[in-house]
Design a protein around this motif. Structure first.
Motif, short mmCIF file in Angstrom:
data_model
loop_
_atom_site.label_atom_id
_atom_site.label_comp_id
_atom_site.label_asym_id
_atom_site.label_seq_id
_atom_site.Cartn_x
_atom_site.Cartn_y
_atom_site.Cartn_z
N ASP A 17 0.72 -1.31 0.02
CA ASP A 17 0.07 0.22 0.02
C ASP A 17 0.94 1.23 0.09
O ASP A 17 0.18 2.27 -0.28
CB ASP A 17 -1.05 -0.01 1.17
CG ASP A 17 -2.35 0.90 1.08
OD1 ASP A 17 -2.68 1.04 -0.09
OD2 ASP A 17 -2.74 0.93 2.17
N ILE A 18 2.09 1.23 0.28
CA ILE A 18 2.91 2.49 0.43
C ILE A 18 4.11 2.43 -0.46
O ILE A 18 4.77 1.36 -0.75
CB ILE A 18 3.40 2.30 1.89
CG1 ILE A 18 2.51 2.36 2.90
CG2 ILE A 18 4.79 3.52 2.06
CD1 ILE A 18 2.99 2.36 4.11
N ASN A 19 4.07 3.48 -1.18
CA ASN A 19 5.09 3.79 -2.44
C ASN A 19 6.42 4.05 -1.51
O ASN A 19 6.39 4.73 -0.49
CB ASN A 19 4.63 4.75 -3.07
CG ASN A 19 3.63 4.74 -4.15
OD1 ASN A 19 3.27 3.50 -4.70
ND2 ASN A 19 3.01 5.51 -4.57
N GLY A 20 7.26 3.33 -1.95
CA GLY A 20 8.68 3.63 -1.42
C GLY A 20 8.90 3.06 0.03
O GLY A 20 10.04 3.54 0.74
N PHE A 21 8.16 1.96 0.04
CA PHE A 21 8.41 1.12 1.18
C PHE A 21 9.56 0.60 1.34
O PHE A 21 10.16 -0.03 0.53
CB PHE A 21 7.23 -0.19 1.23
CG PHE A 21 7.60 -1.32 2.17
CD1 PHE A 21 6.75 -1.12 3.35
CD2 PHE A 21 8.27 -2.42 2.03
CE1 PHE A 21 6.81 -1.77 4.53
CE2 PHE A 21 8.39 -3.47 3.07
CZ PHE A 21 7.91 -3.08 4.21
N ILE A 22 10.45 0.71 2.39
CA ILE A 22 11.73 0.11 2.67
C ILE A 22 11.56 -1.25 3.42
O ILE A 22 12.24 -2.02 3.09
CB ILE A 22 12.69 1.04 3.45
CG1 ILE A 22 12.90 2.44 2.35
CG2 ILE A 22 13.97 0.50 3.76
CD1 ILE A 22 13.55 3.62 2.97
N GLY A 23 11.00 -1.09 4.92
CA GLY A 23 11.05 -2.19 5.75
C GLY A 23 9.70 -1.91 6.74
O GLY A 23 9.53 -0.83 6.95
N LEU A 35 8.47 -9.29 15.95
CA LEU A 35 7.62 -10.68 16.03
C LEU A 35 7.11 -11.21 14.50
O LEU A 35 6.93 -12.52 14.10
CB LEU A 35 6.40 -10.40 16.59
CG LEU A 35 6.50 -10.04 18.22
CD1 LEU A 35 5.12 -9.36 18.67
CD2 LEU A 35 7.02 -11.04 18.85
N ALA A 36 7.48 -10.08 13.56
CA ALA A 36 7.40 -10.38 11.93
C ALA A 36 8.08 -9.09 11.62
O ALA A 36 7.99 -7.95 12.00
CB ALA A 36 5.81 -10.30 11.56
N SER A 37 8.64 -9.47 10.37
CA SER A 37 9.29 -8.29 9.73
C SER A 37 9.67 -8.84 8.25
O SER A 37 9.51 -9.67 7.66
CB SER A 37 10.69 -8.13 10.40
OG SER A 37 11.50 -9.25 10.17
N HIS A 38 9.82 -7.71 7.52
CA HIS A 38 10.10 -7.51 5.91
C HIS A 38 10.76 -6.12 5.65
O HIS A 38 10.27 -5.26 5.90
CB HIS A 38 8.69 -7.82 5.00
CG HIS A 38 8.90 -7.68 3.69
ND1 HIS A 38 9.67 -8.71 3.05
CD2 HIS A 38 8.68 -6.86 2.89
CE1 HIS A 38 9.69 -8.57 1.90
NE2 HIS A 38 9.17 -7.29 1.50
N SER A 39 11.86 -6.53 4.70
CA SER A 39 12.46 -5.45 3.95
C SER A 39 12.53 -5.51 2.56
O SER A 39 12.90 -6.82 2.27
CB SER A 39 13.74 -5.13 4.89
OG SER A 39 14.42 -4.06 4.19
N VAL A 40 12.55 -4.56 1.73
CA VAL A 40 12.93 -4.75 0.38
C VAL A 40 14.44 -4.40 0.10
O VAL A 40 14.72 -4.79 -1.00
CB VAL A 40 11.89 -3.81 -0.39
CG1 VAL A 40 10.59 -4.08 -0.31
CG2 VAL A 40 12.26 -2.32 -0.08
N ARG A 41 15.21 -4.00 0.94
CA ARG A 41 16.59 -3.91 1.03
C ARG A 41 17.20 -4.50 2.06
O ARG A 41 17.06 -4.81 3.19
CB ARG A 41 16.95 -2.51 1.42
CG ARG A 41 16.34 -1.34 0.50
CD ARG A 41 16.90 -0.02 0.87
NE ARG A 41 16.08 1.07 0.23
CZ ARG A 41 16.31 2.39 0.56
NH1 ARG A 41 16.84 2.88 1.28
NH2 ARG A 41 15.38 3.42 -0.36
N LEU A 98 7.95 1.26 10.77
CA LEU A 98 7.97 1.34 9.31
C LEU A 98 8.84 2.51 8.79
O LEU A 98 8.92 3.44 9.19
CB LEU A 98 6.36 1.86 8.85
CG LEU A 98 6.18 1.90 7.40
CD1 LEU A 98 6.39 0.98 6.43
CD2 LEU A 98 4.92 2.76 6.99
N ALA A 99 9.40 2.04 7.81
CA ALA A 99 10.32 3.10 7.14
C ALA A 99 10.15 3.16 5.60
O ALA A 99 9.80 1.80 4.88
CB ALA A 99 11.93 2.56 7.11
N ALA A 100 10.13 4.46 5.12
CA ALA A 100 9.67 4.44 3.65
C ALA A 100 10.45 5.71 3.07
O ALA A 100 11.17 6.60 3.95
CB ALA A 100 8.33 4.83 3.71
N ASP A 101 10.82 5.53 1.89
CA ASP A 101 11.61 6.56 1.04
C ASP A 101 10.79 7.72 1.01
O ASP A 101 9.48 7.72 0.66
CB ASP A 101 12.06 6.16 -0.32
CG ASP A 101 12.72 7.05 -1.04
OD1 ASP A 101 12.28 8.20 -1.24
OD2 ASP A 101 13.86 6.69 -1.81
#
Length: 123
Positions: A17-23, A35-41, A98-101
């Motif tokens: 849902d978020i443009n620029g999603f980092i993690g 407890l759960a995580s996901h990063s595109v970097r 949450l981190a985003a560009d």
């Protein structure tokens, strides 16, 4: 408390849902463990970020207590020159980080998406 599948789905939905999603990670405040995580970097270490962000949440709660505020922590925003970081309390002693560009999204869209998905989790 939400199930592991629900937490994974929460992060996946936010990522989509978020443009620029980092993690993003769902974090236990006391342990600092995700407890759960996901990063595109691959170089964006969510384990480290989760641990340090849990310390920020603990310290902000101490500040609220020290000031004798009749308030509950809802969220925290950190703005970097290239990124936006949002910490949103979910339930009890868990939060989503949450981190985003910063160039690809804005604060209003970021908060709206996180709030919408967290509300759906808590429904």
């Amino acid at each position: 408390m939400a199930t592991q599948d629900q937490l994974n789905a929460l992060i996946a939905d936010i990522a989509n849902d978020i443009n620029g999603f980092i993690g993003a990670s769902v974090v236990d405040v006391e342990s600092g463990l995700p407890l759960a995580s996901h990063s595109v970097r691959p170089d964006f270490d969510l384990d480290v970020a989760s641990a340090y962000n849990s310390e920020m949440v603990k310290n902000k709660r101490k500040t609220i207590d020290a000031l004798r505020l009749e308030a509950t922590l809802e969220d925290m925003l950190l703005t970097l020159d290239t990124q936006l970081h949002l910490i949103k309390m979910i339930e009890g002693d868990t939060f989503i980080y949450l981190a985003a560009d910063r160039q690809a999204t804005n604060l209003a869209l970021l908060r709206s998406a996180v709030n919408r998905h967290v509300a759906a989790l808590n429904a």
